[in-house]
Design an enzyme around this catalytic site. Structure first.
Site, PDB file in Angstrom:
ATOM      1  N   SER A   1       3.109 -11.158  21.175  1.00 50.61           N
ATOM      2  CA  SER A   1       4.513 -11.081  21.590  1.00 50.61           C
ATOM      3  C   SER A   1       5.140 -12.463  21.713  1.00 50.61           C
ATOM      4  CB  SER A   1       4.631 -10.333  22.920  1.00 50.61           C
ATOM      5  OG  SER A   1       3.944 -11.017  23.950  1.00 50.61           O
TER       6      SER A   1
ATOM      7  N   ASP B   1       1.724 -11.788  29.179  1.00 49.21           N
ATOM      8  CA  ASP B   1       0.574 -12.647  28.955  1.00 49.21           C
ATOM      9  C   ASP B   1       0.762 -13.430  27.663  1.00 49.21           C
ATOM     10  OD1 ASP B   1       0.322 -10.645  27.125  1.00 49.21           O
ATOM     11  OD2 ASP B   1      -1.708 -10.057  27.668  1.00 49.21           O
TER      12      ASP B   1
ATOM     13  N   ASP C   1      -1.269 -14.426  24.247  1.00 49.58           N
ATOM     14  CA  ASP C   1      -2.411 -14.336  23.338  1.00 49.58           C
ATOM     15  C   ASP C   1      -2.445 -15.629  22.534  1.00 49.58           C
ATOM     16  OD1 ASP C   1      -3.122 -11.598  23.977  1.00 49.58           O
ATOM     17  OD2 ASP C   1      -1.303 -11.017  22.902  1.00 49.58           O
TER      18      ASP C   1
ATOM     19  N   ASP D   1      -5.115 -14.751  27.065  1.00 51.31           N
ATOM     20  CA  ASP D   1      -6.249 -14.188  26.332  1.00 51.31           C
ATOM     21  C   ASP D   1      -6.554 -15.103  25.150  1.00 51.31           C
ATOM     22  OD1 ASP D   1      -6.149 -12.120  28.110  1.00 51.31           O
ATOM     23  OD2 ASP D   1      -5.427 -10.622  26.699  1.00 51.31           O
TER      24      ASP D   1
ATOM     25  N   LYS E   1       9.092  -1.357  22.966  1.00 50.80           N
ATOM     26  CA  LYS E   1       7.954  -1.665  23.838  1.00 50.80           C
ATOM     27  C   LYS E   1       8.247  -1.253  25.281  1.00 50.80           C
ATOM     28  CE  LYS E   1       5.707  -5.509  23.403  1.00 50.80           C
ATOM     29  NZ  LYS E   1       5.354  -6.948  23.260  1.00 50.80           N
TER      30      LYS E   1
ATOM     31  N   TYR F   1       1.613   2.895  25.638  1.00 53.45           N
ATOM     32  CA  TYR F   1       1.417   1.496  25.250  1.00 53.45           C
ATOM     33  C   TYR F   1       0.055   1.061  25.770  1.00 53.45           C
ATOM     34  CZ  TYR F   1       2.570  -3.406  24.276  1.00 53.45           C
ATOM     35  OH  TYR F   1       2.585  -4.687  23.777  1.00 53.45           O
TER      36      TYR F   1
END
Length: 579
Positions: free
Chosen positions: A120, A131, A133, A186, A247, A256
């Protein structure tokens, strides 16, 4: 949508048996440089927005901002600072490894790693509390199993700003989860076949995939897919607004979650991007309406959703999703194919149970959009939370407990959550589809007691609607039998206890509970989130329950246990691993 557009849409969807499989079967092997910005099929409509569409888009964006889906400049700056500081840590980590390998000082000075956000954040649709990634790209002498998951994890554990560190090396895409100054990050790792990684390394070039194992290729693909999606949409700004909306809707409606068998962020992004290709000049409000219109009619078994043709590369030889060649790929229920080589199905976790729920929720979204278009309701109607605990009377409650505190709880929760799909599949399989499951992607944490912590997952269970009965014969009507799920739940628990890092104190229990017997901590959290368990008669058509352990009755009569009156205790199956 005007009549011409509607007829064109229906024609494409009905014609998917010819149009889409034909295009899907055109597998090409072309160099990246020869590929232009192309759409997988001709657009349905080139019509641009009206003044009313633009006004509707402004109202939609206002609602999204009020819902906290856009972060403030201060939050953006804090997120960028997190990435800068993490970049410094991974640079020091690679230099340390270069020294340990005995490389010359000049090579140590130039040793570095890339820290590249994807998901995202890279797509530009992250919001408050999202978060990050991020992909760590390192040189050939830095491996994943030891250098990333042991050495780097050790450095991060010693960093004051890092909390909630959780390496997950056994995941489909091996990942290290952590919080950095409160921001969830992450990290995935890819070691490319180069002695040094430069800042200008082009990961869109397929040559970086040469010689990589499958896990590393999957790690690299997160960023490559995000870049390819943005390259293939006609209007990135409209795509981002529509994706934020979809989303937000998917989270509100409980669909989701990739790990639970629903759709994750990449899959929803591909679906929205496909609609953007079909309506390249549409405003975001139009795209949202078209999204639910198109996918409420989509024939998933016949037509994979793709943004471009699937490509093979004989030289690299990485596995590519291709239903023509792979029986396993043909068995996928909801193929949504990533656009970057090697193409994969972003919805490989979707099961018959979760596909049924996704279809129901998309249909409900389409109905809400029709009311919005008619002027009867505002955009908030689309985002009404799904009342999971009003939809069923019976549930399987999966309780997991640890004795080692919150860090151990996060580890055990992640593993149990990843196995819940097996319980759902087992119930529907072992009852020949007579019991239908609806997994809830949210976990409910109980108040900790010292170091002992626990949480609960829930799976809604209902009986399959019966066909109209034939004329009754001249005999006593036969009662429908009860479903005994003890063997199913025991097999599920045995599977969970195969966890490689299981330790004493990690416990699991499965219970059959009724709505009125939900635990107090669950009821409290439902009410805190504005939920309500009151419901109208005949609202769900769910099954009744029996009092035996994990045994459900298909009989709707109160005498078989369907009445909501009177006390009833839930039965619990508990199993310990044999070690």
């Amino acid at each position: 949508m005007d009549s011409n557009s509607t007829s064109t849409l229906v024609a494409e969807l009905k014609g998917s048996r010819a149009l889409r499989p034909r295009s899907f079967f055109v597998a090409r092997s072309l160099p990246m440089a020869s590929q232009q910005k192309e759409f997988f099929a001709k657009p349905i409509s080139l019509v641009g927005p009206t003044a009313a569409d633009l006004e509707s888009t402004a109202q939609l964006e206002k609602l999204l901002r009020e819902a906290g889906l856009y972060e403030s400049p201060e939050e953006s700056a804090a997120r960028e600072e997190v990435l800068r500081d993490l970049q410094g840590i991974v640079d020091r980590w690679v230099k340390q490894l270069a020294v340990q390998h005995g490389y010359p000082d000049a090579m140590v000075d130039e040793a570095t790693a890339l820290l590249l956000p994807f998901g995202s954040y890279r797509l530009g649709v992250h919001g408050r509390g999202s978060d990050i990634d991020a992909l760590v790209v390192g040189p050939s002498y830095v491996d994943r199993d030891h250098d990333f998951f042991v050495v780097l994890a050790g450095l991060l554990a010693e960093t004051e700003a890092v909390t909630h560190l959780l390496p997950v090396p056994g995941a489909h895409v091996p990942v290290m989860k952590l919080r950095f100054r409160g921001v969830q990050v992450d990290l995935v790792y890819a070691s490319v076949g180069l002695p040094a990684v430069t800042r200008g390394l082009d990961l869109s070039d397929r040559s970086v995939l040469r010689g990589l194992d499958h896990a590393t290729a999957r790690s690299l693909n997160g960023m490559r897919v995000a870049d390819e999606i943005l390259r293939l949409v006609p209007d990135a700004a409209a795509f981002r607004t529509a994706l934020r909306c979809v989303k937000h809707w998917a989270k509100a409606r409980g669909v989701y979650s990739n790990v639970s068998g629903f759709l994750g962020g990449v899959a929803w992004a591909i679906l929205v991007a496909r609609v953007c290709q079909l309506y390249p000049n549409a405003a975001p409000s139009m795209l949202v309406h078209r999204f639910f219109k198109v996918f409420s009619q989509w024939e998933w078994a016949m037509a994979p959703v793709m943004l471009r043709d699937i490509e093979h590369d004989a030289e690299l030889g990485l596995p590519v999703w291709d239903a023509r060649r792979s029986p396993r790929d043909r068995a996928h229920l909801m193929p949504v194919i990533t656009p970057a080589y090697p193409c994969m199905n972003a919805c490989y976790n979707v099961s018959a149970a979760t596909l049924r729920v996704i279809r129901e929720q998309i249909a409900a979204g389409h109905a809400a959009c029709q009311e919005i278009a008619a002027g009867g309701r505002g955009w908030d109607a689309l985002f009404q939370p799904f009342q999971f605990f009003r939809a069923h009377k019976s549930y399987l409650q999966v309780d997991a407990t640890v004795a080692g505190g919150e860090d151990e709880l996060r580890e055990w929760k992640g593993w149990v959550e990843s196995r819940l799909r097996q319980l759902v599949a087992g119930v529907e399989r072992d009852t020949a589809g007579e019991l239908l499951c609806h997994p809830h992607p949210h976990a409910y944490d109980a108040e900790p007691s010292g170091l002992q912590c626990s949480f609960s997952f829930f799976v809604g269970v209902s009986t399959k609607p019966a066909p109209p009965p034939p004329p009754p014969p001249q005999q006593q009507p036969r009662q429908r039998g009860k479903f005994d799920l003890r063997a199913t739940t025991e097999a599920f628990m045995q599977d969970v206890y195969t966890y490689e890092f299981w330790r004493p104190g990690m416990e699991l229990a499965v219970a059959h509970v009724r709505r009125k017997d939900l635990p107090a901590h669950v009821l409290q959290q439902i009410r805190q989130n504005g939920g309500d368990l009151k419901r109208k008669r005949g609202d769900d058509g769910s099954n009744s329950s029996s009092s035996s352990s994990s045994s459900l009755s298909s009989s709707p009569s109160p005498s078989s246990g369907d009445s909501d009156s009177g006390p009833r205790s839930s039965s619990r199956a508990k199993l310990h691993p044999s070690r």
